[in-house]
Design a protein around this motif. Structure first.
Motif, mmCIF file in Angstrom:
data_model
loop_
_atom_site.group_PDB
_atom_site.id
_atom_site.type_symbol
_atom_site.label_atom_id
_atom_site.label_comp_id
_atom_site.label_asym_id
_atom_site.label_seq_id
_atom_site.Cartn_x
_atom_site.Cartn_y
_atom_site.Cartn_z
ATOM 1 N N GLU A 38 0.838 -1.190 0.000
ATOM 2 C CA GLU A 38 0.000 0.000 0.000
ATOM 3 C C GLU A 38 0.875 1.242 0.000
ATOM 4 N N VAL A 39 0.331 2.340 -0.480
ATOM 5 C CA VAL A 39 1.044 3.612 -0.432
ATOM 6 C C VAL A 39 0.968 4.147 0.993
ATOM 7 N N PHE A 40 2.119 4.549 1.530
ATOM 8 C CA PHE A 40 2.163 5.018 2.907
ATOM 9 C C PHE A 40 1.281 6.250 3.115
ATOM 10 N N LYS A 41 0.723 6.338 4.309
ATOM 11 C CA LYS A 41 0.053 7.536 4.786
ATOM 12 C C LYS A 41 0.834 8.049 5.994
ATOM 13 N N ARG A 42 0.474 9.239 6.460
ATOM 14 C CA ARG A 42 1.204 9.830 7.589
ATOM 15 C C ARG A 42 1.210 8.904 8.797
ATOM 16 N N GLU A 43 0.138 8.158 8.972
ATOM 17 C CA GLU A 43 0.012 7.303 10.147
ATOM 18 C C GLU A 43 0.939 6.099 10.121
ATOM 19 N N ASN A 44 1.405 5.681 8.936
ATOM 20 C CA ASN A 44 2.215 4.449 8.892
ATOM 21 C C ASN A 44 3.518 4.595 8.112
ATOM 22 N N ASP A 45 3.960 5.849 7.857
ATOM 23 C CA ASP A 45 5.182 6.011 7.064
ATOM 24 C C ASP A 45 6.462 5.774 7.867
ATOM 25 N N GLN A 46 6.321 5.382 9.134
ATOM 26 C CA GLN A 46 7.475 5.014 9.964
ATOM 27 C C GLN A 46 7.329 3.579 10.488
ATOM 28 N N SER A 47 6.644 2.738 9.753
ATOM 29 C CA SER A 47 6.158 1.479 10.318
ATOM 30 C C SER A 47 6.910 0.221 9.897
ATOM 31 N N THR A 48 7.886 0.326 9.000
ATOM 32 C CA THR A 48 8.525 -0.900 8.521
ATOM 33 C C THR A 48 9.539 -1.437 9.531
ATOM 34 N N ASN A 49 9.940 -2.675 9.330
ATOM 35 C CA ASN A 49 10.943 -3.284 10.191
ATOM 36 C C ASN A 49 12.284 -2.572 10.066
ATOM 37 N N TYR A 50 12.542 -1.959 8.913
ATOM 38 C CA TYR A 50 13.805 -1.240 8.723
ATOM 39 C C TYR A 50 13.821 0.058 9.525
ATOM 40 N N HIS A 51 12.672 0.674 9.687
ATOM 41 C CA HIS A 51 12.593 1.822 10.591
ATOM 42 C C HIS A 51 12.921 1.387 12.013
ATOM 43 N N LYS A 52 12.357 0.271 12.436
ATOM 44 C CA LYS A 52 12.619 -0.236 13.785
ATOM 45 C C LYS A 52 14.106 -0.526 13.977
ATOM 46 N N LYS A 53 14.717 -1.169 12.976
ATOM 47 C CA LYS A 53 16.150 -1.476 13.075
ATOM 48 C C LYS A 53 16.990 -0.204 13.155
ATOM 49 N N PHE A 54 16.607 0.809 12.359
ATOM 50 C CA PHE A 54 17.378 2.046 12.400
ATOM 51 C C PHE A 54 17.309 2.682 13.780
ATOM 52 N N TYR A 55 16.115 2.806 14.344
ATOM 53 C CA TYR A 55 15.992 3.485 15.636
ATOM 54 C C TYR A 55 16.674 2.702 16.759
ATOM 55 N N GLU A 56 16.742 1.393 16.619
ATOM 56 C CA GLU A 56 17.513 0.599 17.582
ATOM 57 C C GLU A 56 19.000 0.927 17.440
ATOM 58 N N PHE A 57 19.482 0.993 16.205
ATOM 59 C CA PHE A 57 20.891 1.334 15.964
ATOM 60 C C PHE A 57 21.193 2.748 16.426
ATOM 61 N N ALA A 58 20.246 3.666 16.201
ATOM 62 C CA ALA A 58 20.464 5.077 16.546
ATOM 63 C C ALA A 58 20.625 5.298 18.043
ATOM 64 N N ARG A 59 20.236 4.320 18.837
ATOM 65 C CA ARG A 59 20.367 4.430 20.286
ATOM 66 C C ARG A 59 21.616 3.725 20.823
ATOM 67 N N THR A 60 22.467 3.240 19.926
ATOM 68 C CA THR A 60 23.695 2.581 20.349
ATOM 69 C C THR A 60 24.817 3.596 20.529
ATOM 70 N N GLU A 61 25.814 3.204 21.299
ATOM 71 C CA GLU A 61 26.976 4.074 21.516
ATOM 72 C C GLU A 61 27.711 4.331 20.209
ATOM 73 N N GLU A 62 27.778 3.344 19.335
ATOM 74 C CA GLU A 62 28.471 3.504 18.051
ATOM 75 C C GLU A 62 27.846 4.622 17.229
ATOM 76 N N PHE A 63 26.520 4.579 17.090
ATOM 77 C CA PHE A 63 25.866 5.607 16.290
ATOM 78 C C PHE A 63 25.976 6.968 16.950
ATOM 79 N N GLU A 64 25.754 7.025 18.244
ATOM 80 C CA GLU A 64 25.807 8.305 18.948
ATOM 81 C C GLU A 64 27.168 8.975 18.775
ATOM 82 N N LYS A 65 28.228 8.172 18.820
ATOM 83 C CA LYS A 65 29.574 8.724 18.651
ATOM 84 C C LYS A 65 29.782 9.254 17.240
ATOM 85 N N MET A 66 29.383 8.481 16.230
ATOM 86 C CA MET A 66 29.562 8.886 14.838
ATOM 87 C C MET A 66 28.719 10.129 14.525
ATOM 88 N N TYR A 67 27.495 10.123 14.995
ATOM 89 C CA TYR A 67 26.571 11.230 14.737
ATOM 90 C C TYR A 67 27.030 12.512 15.428
#
Length: 219
Positions: A39-68
């Motif tokens: 389906e074409v994403f709507k505002r309510e679900n445009d952050q809903s894929t498993n890849y979004h979940k994986k990114f936000y998990e990575f974004a909370r790691t020490e590795e990402f925080e240091k690089m960012y």
């Protein structure tokens, strides 16, 4: 709007995302070969894929925080002549698949904010693609507020844009390029302008891009 370049050998965001999200199975701009959305994403679900979940998990790691944080310090902060800045702690992640969109509607960010707050803090948007972006797989934005003359924000990986998402209408078109866009975006303001806010933003249940404590950092 300002185009900024950075060293992709020093800041290997795209390489790490390919490893984290895809286990090096395909290139980032071919995520559509392994991610099927019916389906074409709507505002309510445009952050809903498993890849979004994986990114936000990575974004909370020490590795990402240091690089960012190093990226903010070396690439972004010099734009502000050495003044202290407040920046979004966790960038917002976007996937723009062929035949789909990445954000559910055309909008101005201030439409989701307290207008007086948005005017006072004068936050800047940063559009940071992890893939080359062009044509209909990128953000389309007007050149001046309410002018309606939309054009694509095109750039290569190793480049990003500083721009005014608060006041300029912007959004996505259906991606007909055959390539997925993977990007993050984040917001920055001068510390001297910072005012805490509890007003909403375009968000999912798991993630918000609002610059509010404790979701900001000072550099």
């Amino acid at each position: 709007m300002q185009l900024i370049k950075f060293d992709t050998e020093k800041f290997k965001f795209s390489k790490r995302l390919k490893e984290i999200l895809l286990n090096n199975e395909v290139e980032l701009n071919h995520i559509h070969n392994v991610l099927k959305v019916n389906e074409v994403f709507k505002r309510e679900n445009d952050q809903s894929t498993n890849y979004h979940k994986k990114f936000y998990e990575f974004a909370r790691t020490e590795e990402f925080e240091k690089m960012y944080s190093q990226f903010i310090k070396e690439v972004i902060k010099p734009i502000y002549d050495g003044k202290e800045i407040v920046y979004q702690k966790i960038p917002t992640f976007r996937i723009h698949l062929p035949g789909n969109i990445a954000v559910g509607e055309f909008h101005k960010d201030k439409a989701y904010r307290n207008l007086d707050w948005a005017d006072k803090v004068k936050e800047d948007n940063y559009y940071f693609p992890m893939t080359d972006v062009f044509g209909t797989n990128t953000i389309w934005v007007e050149s001046e507020e309410d002018k309606g003359d939309y054009s694509p924000m095109e750039c290569k990986y190793g480049e990003l844009y500083k721009w005014d998402g608060s006041n300029l209408m912007h959004g996505n078109k259906l991606n007909d390029t055959g390539f997925t866009r993977v990007s993050v975006d984040f917001r920055v303001m001068l510390k001297e302008n910072y005012i805490p806010s509890d007003h909403g933003s375009i968000r999912s249940e798991e993630h918000t891009s609002e610059l509010q404590s404790p979701d900001h950092l000072v550099c």
